[in-house]
Each structure stands twice: as structure tokens, then as C-alpha cells.
Motif scaffolding. Structure first.
Motif, short mmCIF file in Angstrom:
data_model
loop_
_atom_site.label_atom_id
_atom_site.label_comp_id
_atom_site.label_asym_id
_atom_site.label_seq_id
_atom_site.Cartn_x
_atom_site.Cartn_y
_atom_site.Cartn_z
N ILE A 130 96.49 19.04 1.84
CA ILE A 130 95.77 18.38 2.94
C ILE A 130 95.17 17.04 2.51
CG2 ILE A 130 93.60 19.63 2.55
CD1 ILE A 130 93.61 19.76 5.76
N VAL A 131 94.79 16.93 1.24
CA VAL A 131 94.21 15.66 0.78
C VAL A 131 95.27 14.55 0.79
CG1 VAL A 131 93.17 14.47 -1.20
CG2 VAL A 131 92.40 16.76 -0.57
N GLU A 132 96.49 14.92 0.43
CA GLU A 132 97.59 13.94 0.49
C GLU A 132 97.77 13.42 1.91
OE1 GLU A 132 101.52 14.77 -2.03
OE2 GLU A 132 100.96 16.44 -0.76
N ILE A 133 97.72 14.36 2.85
CA ILE A 133 97.95 13.97 4.25
C ILE A 133 96.82 13.07 4.74
CG2 ILE A 133 98.07 14.91 6.60
CD1 ILE A 133 99.82 17.11 5.37
N LEU A 134 95.59 13.41 4.38
CA LEU A 134 94.46 12.59 4.79
C LEU A 134 94.53 11.20 4.16
CD1 LEU A 134 91.61 15.23 4.44
CD2 LEU A 134 92.40 14.23 6.59
N PHE A 135 94.88 11.18 2.88
CA PHE A 135 94.83 9.91 2.15
C PHE A 135 96.06 9.05 2.40
CE2 PHE A 135 95.35 7.38 -1.80
CZ PHE A 135 94.16 6.67 -1.73
N GLU A 136 97.23 9.67 2.40
CA GLU A 136 98.46 8.88 2.48
C GLU A 136 98.96 8.67 3.92
OE1 GLU A 136 101.12 11.04 -0.07
OE2 GLU A 136 100.45 9.98 -1.88
N ASP A 137 98.89 9.74 4.72
CA ASP A 137 99.46 9.63 6.06
C ASP A 137 98.45 9.12 7.08
OD1 ASP A 137 101.29 10.92 4.53
OD2 ASP A 137 101.70 12.56 5.91
N ILE A 138 97.27 9.70 7.07
CA ILE A 138 96.25 9.29 8.04
C ILE A 138 95.54 8.04 7.55
CG2 ILE A 138 94.10 9.99 9.18
CD1 ILE A 138 95.20 12.92 8.99
N GLY A 139 95.06 8.09 6.33
CA GLY A 139 94.44 6.90 5.74
C GLY A 139 92.95 6.81 6.01
N ALA A 140 92.23 6.20 5.06
CA ALA A 140 90.78 6.10 5.13
C ALA A 140 90.31 5.34 6.37
CB ALA A 140 90.23 5.44 3.86
N THR A 142 92.22 16.29 15.93
CA THR A 142 91.79 14.91 16.15
C THR A 142 92.82 13.92 15.65
OG1 THR A 142 89.58 15.72 15.69
CG2 THR A 142 89.83 13.33 15.73
N PHE A 143 93.55 14.32 14.63
CA PHE A 143 94.54 13.41 14.04
C PHE A 143 95.96 13.75 14.51
CE2 PHE A 143 90.98 13.65 11.00
CZ PHE A 143 90.59 12.31 11.04
N ASP A 144 96.04 14.45 15.64
CA ASP A 144 97.35 14.77 16.21
C ASP A 144 98.22 15.60 15.28
OD1 ASP A 144 97.60 14.08 18.80
OD2 ASP A 144 98.23 12.01 18.42
N ILE A 145 97.59 16.55 14.65
CA ILE A 145 98.35 17.43 13.75
C ILE A 145 98.37 18.82 14.35
CG2 ILE A 145 98.32 18.57 11.49
CD1 ILE A 145 97.40 15.93 10.33
N GLU A 146 99.59 19.38 14.43
CA GLU A 146 99.74 20.72 14.97
C GLU A 146 100.04 21.68 13.82
OE1 GLU A 146 102.44 22.78 18.48
OE2 GLU A 146 103.40 21.42 17.07
N LEU A 147 99.37 22.84 13.85
CA LEU A 147 99.53 23.81 12.77
C LEU A 147 100.29 25.03 13.29
CD1 LEU A 147 95.85 23.58 11.49
CD2 LEU A 147 97.85 22.45 10.51
N LEU A 148 101.47 25.25 12.73
CA LEU A 148 102.29 26.38 13.19
C LEU A 148 102.15 27.55 12.23
CD1 LEU A 148 105.41 24.19 13.97
CD2 LEU A 148 103.72 25.05 15.62
N PRO A 149 101.89 28.74 12.74
CA PRO A 149 101.68 29.88 11.83
C PRO A 149 102.96 30.25 11.09
CG PRO A 149 101.70 30.61 14.13
CD PRO A 149 101.75 29.11 14.16
N LEU A 150 102.81 30.63 9.83
CA LEU A 150 103.93 31.03 8.98
C LEU A 150 104.00 32.55 8.97
CD1 LEU A 150 103.89 28.85 5.76
CD2 LEU A 150 105.89 29.45 7.10
#
Ligand code: SF4
Ligand code: SF4
Lengths: 165, 294
Positions: free
Chosen positions: B123-133, B29-37
Motif C-alpha cells: 500500500i505504501v508503494e501505491i500511495l507514494f508512486e501511483d497516487i503521490g504526495a 477517496t483515491f478511486d481504488i476498488e478492493l476486490l475480495p480474494l
């Protein structure tokens, strides 16, 4: 990276802030970072290292945040536990965990019930872990010898036990 | 679209698949792609393995980072433990040339190298800092109104602050803000920033449970409807641990524990089943019935 523990503890002025912040001190009544440092400053490091109590630190780092003298008590404890391990004194549960990582590269082994649960939730297959690389690293650091499993996986250990019976 | 090397760790894919399901369903939903390691393993455990041998801890962690470096994307972690290990390893190796040489000497034997050119993110950093409330508020279709949430940050999201450098180590706000973005209320409670005790679960179970119990008592006192965590270890301590405490102390709490991404998924209208909410030890059924009356 904080210095070696011998250097770190010399800064301690015994204010007790670490112990005041410490959840383990509150609950266990036996674990007390300030006191452990005091014993070491008085020359009883060996006694401290061989005391099981040092394993009761939860690594919450509350002490690290609050210590006014940058002693990094949690780091001091990590180093002491490393010395204890080198001396052959470590909790059985942690050896088990290290052996599990040596065996599968993970702390939990992949099994068919797990695979089924993943499938049911529509999750992709669990990516393969490169266990060979992990084993090689653990042999190079010598952790397998320190913990006295000498390159034996949990599976090999089980097979051996079964053979004995 | 932002792409991340997706570091799953071991507790989440192998034990708490509900965490993984919520992340995989919500993040697109937030345009994030997850690449397997591919080839990655345990982070490894920042408490147990670091206590045994710091060189092993750094080397195994650096191997995981080296795999992500080869892929060329920052690493995304879902767990406070993985975050603590990987971010500390990344930080220390970058700042300590002798440690970096030592670890790279070991990694060279498996043809890998730690370079230090990517970031480790929680993930919390990404939600809070990059995506934002604000953006999160926009995707909420089923606000969690009248839900009182006891937020548990977990030590290794914010401490040691010198290295993790996210939010405040003693009075953080990020997760409270993220909870309120869902329409829920983050209720204050005593001992909010205390450790849940999971770090000594395998060493002294009694003391570990007593630590959790102290927090549960405070959460119950303020009438929490649920607890939220962002770490699988804290989750197990509050979920399975709560079950153990209820038995051992003959007390009743029954406060469901939800991973933040599960709450976010619910607020976005995802079905409890597809989020794995039926996998919890402390049942979520009553809570869900209250939140979403038929
Ligand atoms: S807080 Fe620091 S200076 Fe004070 S007793 Fe603890 S280690 Fe020593
Ligand atoms: S890191 Fe260990 S010594 Fe420091 S406050 Fe937490 S439990 Fe106590």
C-alpha cells in the motif's frame, strides 16, 4: 534465487560486515553470522545446524544488503534452519504456528469475539479460507511429517488430549 | 478507478481490525476498488514458515497469487510480511523455471497454477508512486501540524532490495514524504532503519523486546509524539511490546503507535472511532486531544 548455502559460504572472506549490521548479534551476544559461516568453512556444518542459535536471525536482511561478496547470510540461515527442521530440530512456537495454519489456514483462528469486533467497525465478514487446499499443500510438501504432527489439526490434538485425561 | 485483488492476510483482519478499517475508509477517496480474494489464506509468514521449509513457503504463497491471477488484477498487500512473501514468491518463481515447475507440480494437485502475470504491491508503494504526495496533500482537511512522528519503515518494506525493489534499503524516504504530506514532521532518530525485533518474538521474547527498547529509547530522546508503522508485526512489537517493556524495565515511554493509514484517515477528517483508534494498547487519547482540541 541465491545458490545453495554450500556455494554461498565459499565466497565469504570473513570481513564481519554482516555481524556489524546484525541487530541480533548486537542484542543477543551469542548470535554471530560471520562466526557461524567460519565454523562451516572449517567443516563444522553439522554443529552449526544443530545449534539453537541459528533461530535468532530476525530475517531483517541488513546483512544481505551490505555483504560485499554476495554471500546472502540471511538466505544461508534460512537454508540451515530448513536442514535443522528436516533433522527434527525446530522451535516449538513455529510448530504451533504451522499447525495453526494447517488447522484454519491463518495464523490466528476466527472466533466470535473477532467477528463482533469486525461488525462493530463496520467491516464485511471475513472471507472464507480454503483450508482443504492449504492442508493438501502442506501434506504434499511433507511439512506435517517434518514437524511431527502428521496431518493432525490443533482441534484434533485438543480432542485427543481431552480424551486421554 | 483502479481495482486490486485485496490480500488481507491474517493478522490484520483477525487481530488488527483498525488497520483494515482505516484502509477501507480511506482508499475509495483515491478511486481504488478492493476486490475480495476468496479462498486465500496466510501469506504465509516470511520468517517462521520460510525458516521451517522454503518449499512450503513458496507453495502456499504461490497458491494465494494464483487465486489473484484468476481474478486478473494486481495484488494489494497492507503488511510488510505479506509483501515480502508474495513479492519474493512472485519474483523467484518468475526467474527460476525449476522452482516454478516444482511449485506448479504441487499446485496442480489442487487444480491451480502459478502463471506469473500479475504484480504484488504494498500500500505504501501505491500511495507514494501511483497516487503521490501531491494528491494526498489535497485531501488533507485536518493537517497534523506540530506532530513529531518517528517513522519506522520495517525491514520487509525495502529489504531485500534486489527483490522488493522499492525505495532505498538503507535510507528510504517514501514514508517520510508521505508523513510530511499530512502536515506532520518526520523527525530523524538514531537506529531508524534497525529491525524492531518482531521476527524472533516467538523464539526469544527477551531479545525481541530489547531490540524494540533500543529504538524506543532513541524515539523518546528526540521527543516523538507518535510512531508510525506500515506493518502489523512491527505495530504489535511497538504497541504491545512497548507495554511489556514498560513493565519489565520499569520505564515509561507511552508513545502511541499509528498505522500510516490511520494518520491519513485522521488528516482527512475521519473520526478516531471509525478508524479503530480505541483498539490500541498504548492509548491514543491524549495525542488525539492535542491534535484536535475541542
Ligand atoms: S559480510 Fe559477507 S563476506 Fe563479510 S563476513 Fe559476512 S558473509 Fe562473509
Ligand atoms: S538477516 Fe539475520 S543475520 Fe542478517 S543481519 Fe538480520 S538478523 Fe542478522
Amino acid at each position: 534465487m541465491p545458490e545453495d548455502y554450500e556455494v554461498l559460504i565459499k565466497r565469504c572472506y570473513q570481513c564481519g560486515t554482516c555481524t556489524g549490521a546484525c541487530p541480533s548479534a548486537k542484542i543477543t551476544g551469542t548470535f554471530n553470522p560471520r562466526k557461524l559461516i567460519a565454523y562451516m568453512l572449517l567443516g563444522s556444518t553439522e554443529r552449526v545446524v544443530s545449534d539453537d542459535v541459528i533461530w535468532l536471525c530476525t530475517a531483517c536482511h541488513a546483512c544481505v544488503e551490505r555483504c560485499p561478496e554476495l554471500v546472502y547470510p540471511a538466505e544461508v540461515l534460512f537454508q540451515l534452519k530448513n536442514v535443522a527442521t528436516s533433522n527434527g530440530k525446530f522451535p516449538a512456537g513455529l510448530k504451533e504456528e504451522a499447525m495453526q495454519i494447517f488447522t484454519t489456514g491463518t495464523t490466528v483462528a476466527l472466533s466470535s469475539p473477532i467477528e463482533r469486533r469486525r461488525k462493530k467497525l463496520g467491516l464485511p465478514e471475513f472471507p472464507e479460507v480454503n483450508v482443504d487446499e492449504i492442508q493438501k499443500i502442506m501434506e504434499l510438501t511433507g511439512i506435517d511429517k517434518k514437524l511431527e504432527f502428521n496431518g493432525t489439526t490443533l482441534k484434533e490434538q485438543k480432542d485427543e488430549e481431552e480424551e486421554k485425561q | 478507478m483502479t481495482s486490486y485483488s485485496f490480500f488481507l492476510g491474517c493478522m490484520i483482519p483477525l487481530r488488527l481490525q483498525n488497520f483494515e478499517a482505516s484502509v477501507r475508509r480511506v482508499l475509495p477517496t483515491f478511486d481504488i476498488e478492493l476486490l475480495p480474494l476468496n479462498g486465500a489464506g496466510c501469506c504465509p509468514d516470511p520468517i517462521g514458515i520460510q525458516s521451517l521449509d522454503q518449499t512450503t513457503w513458496f507453495s502456499l504463497g504461490a497458491r494465494n497469487i494464483a487465486i489473484a491471477e484468476e481474478m486478473g488484477h494486481d495484488m494489494l498487500t497492507l503488511c510488510n510480511g505479506c509483501f515480502e512473501t508474495l513479492k519474493t514468491t512472485n519474483h523467484e518463481l518468475l526467474h527460476e523455471p525449476t522452482l516454478k515447475d516444482k511449485v506448479n507440480g504441487i499446485l496442480s494437485q489442487i487444480n491451480r497454477e502459478f502463471k506469473g502475470n500479475i504484480k504484488v504491491r504494498h500500500i505504501v508503494e501505491i500511495l507514494f508512486e501511483d497516487i503521490g504526495a501531491e494528491k494526498i496533500r489535497e485531501v488533507v482537511t485536518h493537517p497534523l501540524s506540530n506532530l513529531k512522528v518517528a517513522v519506522h519503515y520495517g525491514c520487509h518494506l525495502v529489504r531485500p532490495s534486489e527483490i522488493l525493489a522499492f525505495d532505498d534499503p538503507e535510507r528510504p524516504q517514501s514514508l517520510d514524504v508521505l508523513i510530511e504530506a499530512l502536515g506532520a514532521t518526520s523527525i530523524p532518530y538514531l537506529k531508524k532503519m534497525e529491525c524492531c525485533g518482531t521476527g524472533i518474538r516467538s523464539i526469544d521474547m527477551d531479545s525481541a523486546l530489547k531490540m524494540t527498547r533500543q529504538k524506543l529509547i532513541e524515539m523518546k530522546r528526540v521527543g516523538a509524539d507518535c510512531i508510525t508503522t506500515v506493518c502489523p508485526f512491527c505495530f504489535i512489537q511497538f504497541d504491545v511490546g512497548q507495554f511489556q517493556i514498560q513493565k519489565q524495565f520499569d520505564e515509561e515511554y507511552n508513545i502511541p503507535v499509528l498505522y500510516y493509514m490511520e494518520l491519513l484517515g485522521l488528516a482527512m477528517g475521519l473520526q478516531p472511532k471509525e478508524l479503530g483508534l480505541d483498539m490500541h494498547r498504548i492509548k491514543t487519547k491524549k495525542l488525539l486531544a492535542r491534535l484536535f482540541p475541542q
